[in-house]
Design a protein around this motif. Structure first.
Motif, PDB file in Angstrom:
ATOM      1  N   SER A   8       2.478  -1.081  10.247  1.00  0.00           N
ATOM      2  CA  SER A   8       3.610  -1.039   9.319  1.00  0.00           C
ATOM      3  C   SER A   8       4.811  -1.787   9.895  1.00  0.00           C
ATOM      4  O   SER A   8       5.826  -1.936   9.239  1.00  0.00           O
ATOM      5  N   SER A  16       7.275  -2.834   2.525  1.00  0.00           N
ATOM      6  CA  SER A  16       7.197  -2.631   3.970  1.00  0.00           C
ATOM      7  C   SER A  16       8.428  -3.230   4.658  1.00  0.00           C
ATOM      8  O   SER A  16       8.829  -2.773   5.722  1.00  0.00           O
ATOM      9  N   LEU A  19      10.980  -0.555   4.681  1.00  0.00           N
ATOM     10  CA  LEU A  19      10.633   0.434   5.712  1.00  0.00           C
ATOM     11  C   LEU A  19      10.921  -0.097   7.104  1.00  0.00           C
ATOM     12  O   LEU A  19      11.394   0.626   7.985  1.00  0.00           O
ATOM     13  N   TRP A 153      -2.460   3.555   0.961  1.00  0.00           N
ATOM     14  CA  TRP A 153      -1.498   2.940   1.886  1.00  0.00           C
ATOM     15  C   TRP A 153      -1.992   1.580   2.379  1.00  0.00           C
ATOM     16  O   TRP A 153      -3.083   1.484   2.939  1.00  0.00           O
ATOM     17  N   ASP A 158       3.422  -1.970   1.837  1.00  0.00           N
ATOM     18  CA  ASP A 158       4.300  -0.999   1.176  1.00  0.00           C
ATOM     19  C   ASP A 158       4.130   0.396   1.755  1.00  0.00           C
ATOM     20  O   ASP A 158       3.383   0.578   2.715  1.00  0.00           O
ATOM     21  N   ARG A 159       4.838   1.332   1.133  1.00  0.00           N
ATOM     22  CA  ARG A 159       4.802   2.719   1.620  1.00  0.00           C
ATOM     23  C   ARG A 159       3.528   3.424   1.149  1.00  0.00           C
ATOM     24  O   ARG A 159       2.758   2.883   0.377  1.00  0.00           O
TER      25      ARG A 159
END
Ligand code: CUA
Length: 316
Positions: A8, A16, A19, A153, A158-159
């Motif tokens: 991640s 992402s 994040l 996921w 992305d989350r």
């Protein structure tokens, strides 16, 4: 099956990226507080040493009290407010959803594989454990589950999104660069939870249009005698009861749609490579490879198995 493990911290998508900014900010804020506390601790030790060497203790000064106010009230207020503000900003960035999606895709979690259905005018395009998207253009994923709770996921894009029975969750997935990304189920969902991976492939928009056009089409007619025999094996055995091959008269709804199986890189949710060996092994003994799946062991004689695999490999 993919060479690299997903991270991640390697942000290749809009989600992402948000994040990664959040993680970076919290790391810097946390590191600064840690350094500050460490500095104060060292200063206290040095001060105490100096005091001890200076003789008998002095009457208590006001400096210590001031530090309690600064370190116990003012500093946490500043730091925590900043972290809260940044996190609220990240949340609202997720809620905003970014650009308008170019296409909607239904992603249905099953124990233990992912069904992917492109909607609208491309509703015939159905794949399994593989999502293809155009670089830089968001797809709206509508996620739901056919059985228990799963979670979707793709760390580099992305989350995480929980996929909960009776609910539909949506995610705007964007990949900023072309590439292949590994996705995982990240909610324990039973015996084969660890073998419920998938891949997301981001390609140039014109390549995506070609791919989608081909996936929307029906299966091609077999060319060779072996392929024709293999098709007959497929239709006359239990395969057709569970799998769909559009254009070939098979409409089973239990397992993955196999209309364009040969275009996929792996089978059984990234468990085996989509090769002759992988297919043969999987058809012969799915329970030995992935115990608990719906697919039963086949009792086909060797020559029929060979023809069947030849047919499956022709489904481009
Ligand atoms: Cu599906 Cu874990």
């Amino acid at each position: 099956m993919l060479a690299h493990a997903p991270s991640s911290l390697g942000a290749d998508g809009d989600g992402s990226g948000i994040l990664q900014d959040e993680i970076t900010f919290q790391l810097i804020a946390g590191g600064a507080v840690w350094l500050l506390v460490l500095g104060i601790l060292v200063a206290i030790v040095l001060r105490q040493r100096r005091r001890r060497s200076a003789g008998p203790p002095q009457p208590e000064d006001q400096v210590g009290h001031r530090w309690i106010w600064i370190g116990g009230v003012v500093l946490p207020l500043i730091v925590l407010t900043a972290v809260l503000g940044w996190s609220a900003h990240s949340f609202s960035a997720f809620a905003g959803g970014g650009d308008r999606p170019v296409l909607t895709v239904e992603v249905i979690a099953h124990r233990w594989w992912w069904e992917v259905r492109y909607l609208g005018e491309f509703e015939d395009a159905v794949t399994a454990n593989e999502l293809v998207l155009p670089v830089g253009q968001p797809l709206e994923l509508k996620l739901r589950t056919d059985d228990v709770i799963h979670a979707f996921w793709v760390p580099e894009l992305d989350r995480k999104i929980d996929v909960i029975p009776g609910e539909e969750h949506s995610l705007h997935l964007v990949a900023d660069k072309p590439g292949t990304y590994r996705g995982e189920c990240v909610e324990f969902c039973g015996l084969q939870h660890a073998r419920m991976a998938f891949r997301v492939t981001a390609v140039a928009p014109d390549q995506f249009a070609d791919w989608l056009a081909r996936e929307t089409g029906k299966a091609e007619e077999p060319d060779t005698a072996a392929e024709r025999r293999g098709k007959q094996v497929f239709l006359s055995s239990t395969c057709a009861a569970c799998h769909t091959i559009r254009g070939a008269g098979a409409a089973g709804q239990v397992g993955p749609d196999l209309t364009h199986l040969a275009t996929r890189a792996s089978i059984a949710a990234e468990t085996l490579p989509n090769t002759r060996g992988g297919l043969s092994g999987w058809i012969s003994d799915p329970q030995g490879i992935k115990r608990g799946v719906h697919m039963p062991r086949s009792q086909l004689p060797g020559d029929q198995l060979q023809d069947l695999v030849t047919y499956l490999e022709s489904l481009r």
